[in-house]
Design a protein around this motif. Structure first.
Motif, short mmCIF file in Angstrom:
data_model
loop_
_atom_site.label_atom_id
_atom_site.label_comp_id
_atom_site.label_asym_id
_atom_site.label_seq_id
_atom_site.Cartn_x
_atom_site.Cartn_y
_atom_site.Cartn_z
N PHE A 164 0.81 -1.22 0.00
CA PHE A 164 0.00 0.00 0.00
C PHE A 164 0.84 1.27 0.00
N ALA A 165 2.15 1.10 -0.16
CA ALA A 165 3.03 2.23 -0.45
C ALA A 165 3.28 2.36 -1.95
N LEU A 166 2.77 1.39 -2.73
CA LEU A 166 2.90 1.45 -4.18
C LEU A 166 2.04 2.58 -4.74
N SER A 167 2.34 2.99 -5.96
CA SER A 167 1.53 3.98 -6.66
C SER A 167 0.48 3.26 -7.50
N PHE A 168 -0.78 3.66 -7.33
CA PHE A 168 -1.88 3.10 -8.12
C PHE A 168 -2.31 4.18 -9.10
N CYS A 169 -1.66 4.19 -10.26
CA CYS A 169 -1.80 5.34 -11.15
C CYS A 169 -2.74 5.10 -12.33
N ASP A 170 -3.12 3.87 -12.58
CA ASP A 170 -3.97 3.60 -13.75
C ASP A 170 -5.45 3.59 -13.42
N SER A 171 -5.81 2.94 -12.33
CA SER A 171 -7.22 2.79 -11.99
C SER A 171 -7.35 2.38 -10.54
N ASN A 172 -8.54 2.59 -9.98
CA ASN A 172 -8.81 2.11 -8.63
C ASN A 172 -9.82 0.96 -8.64
N VAL A 173 -10.04 0.39 -9.83
CA VAL A 173 -11.00 -0.70 -9.98
C VAL A 173 -10.28 -2.03 -9.82
N ILE A 174 -10.67 -2.81 -8.79
CA ILE A 174 -10.09 -4.12 -8.53
C ILE A 174 -10.98 -5.20 -9.13
N ASP A 175 -10.45 -5.91 -10.10
CA ASP A 175 -11.23 -6.95 -10.77
C ASP A 175 -11.18 -8.22 -9.93
N ASP A 176 -11.81 -8.15 -8.77
CA ASP A 176 -11.86 -9.27 -7.84
C ASP A 176 -12.93 -8.99 -6.81
N PHE A 177 -13.13 -9.95 -5.88
CA PHE A 177 -14.15 -9.75 -4.86
C PHE A 177 -13.56 -9.34 -3.51
N PHE A 178 -12.24 -9.23 -3.44
CA PHE A 178 -11.60 -8.72 -2.22
C PHE A 178 -10.25 -8.13 -2.58
N CYS A 179 -9.62 -7.45 -1.63
CA CYS A 179 -8.34 -6.79 -1.86
C CYS A 179 -7.22 -7.82 -1.77
N ASP A 180 -6.87 -8.38 -2.91
CA ASP A 180 -5.86 -9.43 -2.96
C ASP A 180 -4.62 -8.92 -3.68
N LEU A 181 -3.54 -9.63 -3.53
CA LEU A 181 -2.26 -9.19 -4.08
C LEU A 181 -2.25 -9.10 -5.61
N PRO A 182 -2.65 -10.15 -6.37
CA PRO A 182 -2.54 -10.07 -7.83
C PRO A 182 -3.27 -8.87 -8.45
N PRO A 183 -4.56 -8.61 -8.11
CA PRO A 183 -5.21 -7.44 -8.73
C PRO A 183 -4.61 -6.11 -8.30
N LEU A 184 -4.11 -6.02 -7.07
CA LEU A 184 -3.47 -4.78 -6.63
C LEU A 184 -2.16 -4.55 -7.37
N VAL A 185 -1.42 -5.62 -7.60
CA VAL A 185 -0.18 -5.51 -8.37
C VAL A 185 -0.49 -5.07 -9.80
N LYS A 186 -1.61 -5.56 -10.34
CA LYS A 186 -2.04 -5.17 -11.68
C LYS A 186 -2.27 -3.66 -11.78
N LEU A 187 -2.75 -3.05 -10.69
CA LEU A 187 -3.05 -1.62 -10.68
C LEU A 187 -1.82 -0.76 -10.49
N SER A 188 -0.76 -1.34 -9.98
CA SER A 188 0.42 -0.56 -9.64
C SER A 188 1.23 -0.20 -10.89
N CYS A 189 1.85 0.98 -10.84
CA CYS A 189 2.68 1.41 -11.96
C CYS A 189 4.13 1.63 -11.54
N ASP A 190 4.50 1.22 -10.33
CA ASP A 190 5.88 1.42 -9.90
C ASP A 190 6.45 0.17 -9.21
N MET A 191 6.18 -0.99 -9.83
CA MET A 191 6.77 -2.22 -9.30
C MET A 191 8.29 -2.13 -9.37
N THR A 192 8.95 -2.43 -8.28
CA THR A 192 10.41 -2.33 -8.21
C THR A 192 11.01 -3.71 -7.95
N ASP A 193 12.30 -3.81 -8.18
CA ASP A 193 12.99 -5.07 -7.91
C ASP A 193 12.95 -5.40 -6.42
#
Length: 311
Positions: A164-193
């Protein structure tokens, strides 16, 4: 163009499964029945274990704790699914999403550790029965359960704070029924190593290491069973492990399918079905897995029901 970061996101939209009103109503009914079954079956199993002196052993102590864990695990997800199925407002606040992510992650991690502890308990009982009572004393059992919770929520604290320190810059729509890791990662635009390294670290701690412990425990159990001279003894010993093996296979299989793949391979529509399996179905099925095949639990339940009806 100014990048939209996490501080500008005040809520998320959970799409759920469908926008069809009829299907939404059907899902509400299905998940309501599943949740009621989960509550009743897990509470019943906890009561049977607590109130039956014959079940005051390490194995049933862990089974009771697993039922308690599943009770809360299901409660993190199912009520929100029910609300979203019948409500037009499918939003969840940023803080609410983080809280659900943290608690669900902590409980899921704890269950991974607890299942490993249960495998070690079966190893101790089968491989060295003479020292079993000393190795799995009440103090030792309580310590192992406490360590499972502490480790699970420590890991969840790390992954939640970083996610939840990631940047969610594309959308706030989670294509799921709960706040899970894969859809949140999909929304992030600053994934780092460094974030990817944390994900692999958490996966290793929560899944790979417990899986290795379970495999080693059952390899030792199998070796001990094969040395038994009696076929009846072999079958009886294996039957005490069968329920746990079933739960481990179902739970770890679905967890590995969701989280142990590259993010590029996520197919959220398909993965939602698998997510339902380990968040809703397994907590509902576990009490039946541990009771329907267990004669001691069935007899204890009958005695408990007789006492209740007599009073």
């Amino acid at each position: 163009m100014e990048e939209r970061n996490h501080s500008s996101v005040t809520n998320f939209i959970l799409l759920g499964f469908t926008t069809d009103p009829k299907l939404q109503l059907l899902l509400f009914v299905v998940f309501t029945l599943a949740y009621i079954t989960t509550l009743v079956s897990n509470i019943t199993l906890i009561a049977v274990v607590r109130r039956s002196s014959q079940l005051h052993t390490p194995m049933y102590f862990f089974i009771g704790n697993l039922a308690f864990l599943d009770l809360w695990y299901s409660s993190i997800y199912t009520p929100k699914i029910q609300v979203n199925s019948v409500s037009e407002d499918k939003s969840i606040s940023f803080a609410g999403c983080a809280a659900q992510f943290f608690v669900s992650g902590g409980l899921a991690s704890t269950e991974c550790y607890l299942l490993a502890v249960m495998a070690y308990d079966r190893y101790a009982a089968v491989s060295n029965p003479l020292r079993y009572a000393a190795a799995m004393s009440k103090k030792q059992c309580m310590g192992l359960v406490a360590a499972s919770y502490l480790s699970g929520f420590a890991n969840s604290t790390l992954i939640t704070s970083r996610t939840f320190a990631l940047s969610f810059c594309d959308s706030n729509v989670i294509d799921d029924f709960f706040c899970d890791l894969p859809p949140l990662v999909k929304l992030s635009c600053d994934m780092t190593d460094s974030y990817q390294a944390i994900l692999y670290f958490i996966l290793t701690l929560n899944v790979i290491l417990p899986s290795a412990l379970i495999l080693m425990s059952y390899a030792s159990i199998l070796a001990a069973i094969l040395k038994m001279p009696s076929v009846k003894g072999q079958r009886k010993t294996f039957s005490t492990c069968a329920a746990h093996l079933t739960t481990v296979t179902l739970y770890y299989g679905s967890i590995l399918f969701i989280y142990a793949r590259p993010s590029s391979t996520y197919v959220l529509g398909r993965d939602k079905v698998v997510s339902v399996f380990y968040t809703v179905m397994i907590p509902m099925l576990n009490p039946f897995i541990y009771s329907l095949r267990n004669q001691q639990v069935k007899e204890a339940l009958k005695r408990l029901l007789k006492r209740q009806t007599a009073s």
